[in-house]
Design an enzyme around this catalytic site. Structure first.
Site, PDB file in Angstrom:
ATOM      1  N   ASN A  11       0.872  -1.181   0.000  1.00  0.00           N
ATOM      2  CA  ASN A  11       0.000   0.000   0.000  1.00  0.00           C
ATOM      3  C   ASN A  11       0.907   1.228   0.000  1.00  0.00           C
ATOM      4  O   ASN A  11       1.492   1.569   1.022  1.00  0.00           O
ATOM      5  CB  ASN A  11      -0.885  -0.031   1.248  1.00  0.00           C
ATOM      6  CG  ASN A  11      -1.689   1.247   1.426  1.00  0.00           C
ATOM      7  OD1 ASN A  11      -1.783   2.065   0.500  1.00  0.00           O
ATOM      8  ND2 ASN A  11      -2.263   1.421   2.601  1.00  0.00           N
ATOM      9  N   TRP A  12       1.011   1.859  -1.154  1.00  0.00           N
ATOM     10  CA  TRP A  12       1.938   2.998  -1.280  1.00  0.00           C
ATOM     11  C   TRP A  12       1.373   4.267  -0.649  1.00  0.00           C
ATOM     12  O   TRP A  12       2.069   5.265  -0.519  1.00  0.00           O
ATOM     13  CB  TRP A  12       2.259   3.261  -2.748  1.00  0.00           C
ATOM     14  CG  TRP A  12       3.041   2.170  -3.431  1.00  0.00           C
ATOM     15  CD1 TRP A  12       3.444   0.966  -2.889  1.00  0.00           C
ATOM     16  CD2 TRP A  12       3.507   2.167  -4.779  1.00  0.00           C
ATOM     17  NE1 TRP A  12       4.138   0.236  -3.829  1.00  0.00           N
ATOM     18  CE2 TRP A  12       4.191   0.950  -4.992  1.00  0.00           C
ATOM     19  CE3 TRP A  12       3.428   3.085  -5.838  1.00  0.00           C
ATOM     20  CZ2 TRP A  12       4.784   0.637  -6.215  1.00  0.00           C
ATOM     21  CZ3 TRP A  12       4.004   2.762  -7.062  1.00  0.00           C
ATOM     22  CH2 TRP A  12       4.681   1.548  -7.236  1.00  0.00           C
ATOM     23  N   LYS A  13       0.104   4.245  -0.324  1.00  0.00           N
ATOM     24  CA  LYS A  13      -0.569   5.426   0.256  1.00  0.00           C
ATOM     25  C   LYS A  13      -0.371   6.654  -0.654  1.00  0.00           C
ATOM     26  O   LYS A  13      -0.249   6.501  -1.864  1.00  0.00           O
ATOM     27  CB  LYS A  13      -0.065   5.686   1.673  1.00  0.00           C
ATOM     28  CG  LYS A  13      -0.116   4.437   2.548  1.00  0.00           C
ATOM     29  CD  LYS A  13       0.062   4.749   4.005  1.00  0.00           C
ATOM     30  CE  LYS A  13       0.189   3.436   4.772  1.00  0.00           C
ATOM     31  NZ  LYS A  13       0.067   3.613   6.204  1.00  0.00           N
ATOM     32  N   HIS A  99      -9.496   1.059   4.844  1.00  0.00           N
ATOM     33  CA  HIS A  99      -8.219   1.258   5.549  1.00  0.00           C
ATOM     34  C   HIS A  99      -8.453   2.206   6.730  1.00  0.00           C
ATOM     35  O   HIS A  99      -9.259   3.134   6.633  1.00  0.00           O
ATOM     36  CB  HIS A  99      -7.178   1.835   4.592  1.00  0.00           C
ATOM     37  CG  HIS A  99      -5.792   1.826   5.168  1.00  0.00           C
ATOM     38  ND1 HIS A  99      -5.384   2.747   6.093  1.00  0.00           N
ATOM     39  CD2 HIS A  99      -4.750   0.984   4.976  1.00  0.00           C
ATOM     40  CE1 HIS A  99      -4.130   2.482   6.440  1.00  0.00           C
ATOM     41  NE2 HIS A  99      -3.724   1.418   5.779  1.00  0.00           N
ATOM     42  N   GLU A 101      -6.873   4.607   7.769  1.00  0.00           N
ATOM     43  CA  GLU A 101      -6.673   6.030   7.457  1.00  0.00           C
ATOM     44  C   GLU A 101      -7.895   6.612   6.758  1.00  0.00           C
ATOM     45  O   GLU A 101      -8.195   7.806   6.909  1.00  0.00           O
ATOM     46  CB  GLU A 101      -5.385   6.189   6.635  1.00  0.00           C
ATOM     47  CG  GLU A 101      -4.154   5.976   7.507  1.00  0.00           C
ATOM     48  CD  GLU A 101      -2.927   5.438   6.799  1.00  0.00           C
ATOM     49  OE1 GLU A 101      -2.868   5.494   5.556  1.00  0.00           O
ATOM     50  OE2 GLU A 101      -2.020   4.956   7.504  1.00  0.00           O
ATOM     51  N   GLU A 169      -5.419  -5.066  10.538  1.00  0.00           N
ATOM     52  CA  GLU A 169      -4.416  -4.030  10.751  1.00  0.00           C
ATOM     53  C   GLU A 169      -4.716  -3.290  12.058  1.00  0.00           C
ATOM     54  O   GLU A 169      -5.561  -2.375  12.065  1.00  0.00           O
ATOM     55  CB  GLU A 169      -4.434  -3.035   9.596  1.00  0.00           C
ATOM     56  CG  GLU A 169      -4.122  -3.642   8.253  1.00  0.00           C
ATOM     57  CD  GLU A 169      -3.530  -2.612   7.304  1.00  0.00           C
ATOM     58  OE1 GLU A 169      -2.404  -2.817   6.846  1.00  0.00           O
ATOM     59  OE2 GLU A 169      -4.178  -1.587   7.049  1.00  0.00           O
ATOM     60  N   GLY A 175       2.546   2.014  10.804  1.00  0.00           N
ATOM     61  CA  GLY A 175       3.558   3.062  10.690  1.00  0.00           C
ATOM     62  C   GLY A 175       4.262   3.397  11.991  1.00  0.00           C
ATOM     63  O   GLY A 175       4.961   4.409  12.073  1.00  0.00           O
ATOM     64  N   SER A 213       3.384  -2.388  10.390  1.00  0.00           N
ATOM     65  CA  SER A 213       4.828  -2.430  10.656  1.00  0.00           C
ATOM     66  C   SER A 213       5.475  -3.751  10.266  1.00  0.00           C
ATOM     67  O   SER A 213       6.400  -4.220  10.933  1.00  0.00           O
ATOM     68  CB  SER A 213       5.114  -2.093  12.123  1.00  0.00           C
ATOM     69  OG  SER A 213       4.726  -0.755  12.392  1.00  0.00           O
ATOM     70  N   GLY A 234       2.783  -1.241   4.306  1.00  0.00           N
ATOM     71  CA  GLY A 234       2.776   0.178   3.982  1.00  0.00           C
ATOM     72  C   GLY A 234       4.187   0.679   3.722  1.00  0.00           C
ATOM     73  O   GLY A 234       4.732   0.532   2.628  1.00  0.00           O
ATOM     74  N   GLY A 235       4.818   1.239   4.760  1.00  0.00           N
ATOM     75  CA  GLY A 235       6.127   1.888   4.607  1.00  0.00           C
ATOM     76  C   GLY A 235       7.159   1.044   3.875  1.00  0.00           C
ATOM     77  O   GLY A 235       7.855   1.540   2.975  1.00  0.00           O
TER      78      GLY A 235
HETATM   79  C1  PEP Z   1      -0.769   0.126   6.116  1.00  0.00           C
HETATM   80  O1  PEP Z   1      -0.947   1.325   6.132  1.00  0.00           O
HETATM   81  O2  PEP Z   1      -1.594  -0.610   5.533  1.00  0.00           O
HETATM   82  C2  PEP Z   1       0.398  -0.410   6.791  1.00  0.00           C
HETATM   83  C3  PEP Z   1       0.370  -1.660   7.138  1.00  0.00           C
HETATM   84  O3  PEP Z   1       1.424   0.455   7.041  1.00  0.00           O
HETATM   85  P1  PEP Z   1       2.866   0.115   7.683  1.00  0.00           P
HETATM   86  O4  PEP Z   1       3.342  -1.171   7.050  1.00  0.00           O
HETATM   87  O5  PEP Z   1       3.726   1.266   7.327  1.00  0.00           O
HETATM   88  O6  PEP Z   1       2.670  -0.066   9.142  1.00  0.00           O
END
Ligand code: PEP
Length: 251
Positions: A11-13, A99, A101, A169, A175, A213, A234-235
């Protein structure tokens, strides 16, 4: 038990201009995107502006493409929104819905997430439906209750495994570099599958992803937990080598 092919989804956001996205997608495709290179399915979910461009880059690779959100309606007066059919038309096969967010930044309710998942599936996309507790709910020991409520509210009745992925999640793990313990992740996933069985006969075949994470150093231990069928990343998905390392960690 039905065979579930692990899925590693990036997920590049809201990250990346055209050149960044092209470079990242090319690097992933060249590293782990050759057919048979890894034992899991791979997916990248770039910002909507890049979906069509990246679809061209991924032709011939085994890396799939998804959107990060869609509107519940097929078309109409919804300025700034994107329908599931538009994502499909641009080359996506998946879309993330619900999600945390989106739930936080845009106040999306379970009912709205459900409508988006239904719209995605009606358009021929696989919906990745995100659920997870906040830190306050985690501390209060409410994780499993929250997951039950979110599944009841946001997973379509009778959902088919081919068109449905559920991502667990924990909001507090996204994050932050923090993760639940492996036992907590396993318990949450077992609970999700049990709750899914109340909504669909396909529950045993629906893939459940852990997200929050995930990085190369913890991916292998998380991915081998029972009922964990992959990861939503994500990151670490913004760094091609890290995303590839996570993909290689698939059991
Ligand atoms: C996400 O936003 O879906 C996510 C899992 O982010 P991160 O891996 O950065 O925690």
């Amino acid at each position: 038990m039905a065979a579930r092919r692990p899925l590693i989804a990036g997920n590049w956001k809201m990250n990346g201009l055209k050149l960044d996205g092209l470079t990242l997608a090319q690097a992933v495709a060249q590293d782990v995107g050759k057919p048979g290179a890894v034992g899991c399915e791979l997916l990248v979910c770039p910002p909507a502006t890049l979906v069509m461009t990246i679809a061209h880059v991924l032709v011939g690779s085994s890396v799939g493409l998804g959107g990060q959100d869609c509107h519940a309606k097929v078309s109409g007066a919804h300025t700034g929104d994107i329908s599931a059919a538009m994502l499909r038309d641009a080359g996506a096969a998946y879309v993330i819905v619900g999600h945390s967010e989106r739930r936080t930044d845009h106040g999306e309710s379970d009912a709205q997430v459900l409508a988006k998942a239904q719209a995605a599936q009606a358009a021929g996309l696989t919906a990745i439906i995100c659920i997870g507790e906040t830190e306050a709910q985690y501390v209060a020991g409410q994780t499993l209750d929250v997951l039950s409520r979110q599944i009841a509210g946001s997973v379509p009745d009778g959902a088919k495994a081919a068109a449905t992925v559920v991502a667990y999640e924990p909001v507090w793990a996204i994050g932050t570099g923090r993760t639940p313990t492996n036992d907590e992740i396993a318990a949450a996933h077992a609970h999700i599958r049990k709750e899914l069985a109340k909504r669909t006969a396909d529950a045993a075949a629906v893939r459940l992803l852990y997200g929050g994470s995930v990085k190369p150093s913890n991916a292998a231990e998380i991915l081998r937990l029972p009922d964990v069928d992959g990861a939503l990343v994500g990151g670490a998905s913004l760094i091609a080598a890290d995303f590839a390392a996570i993909a290689r960690s698939c059991p």
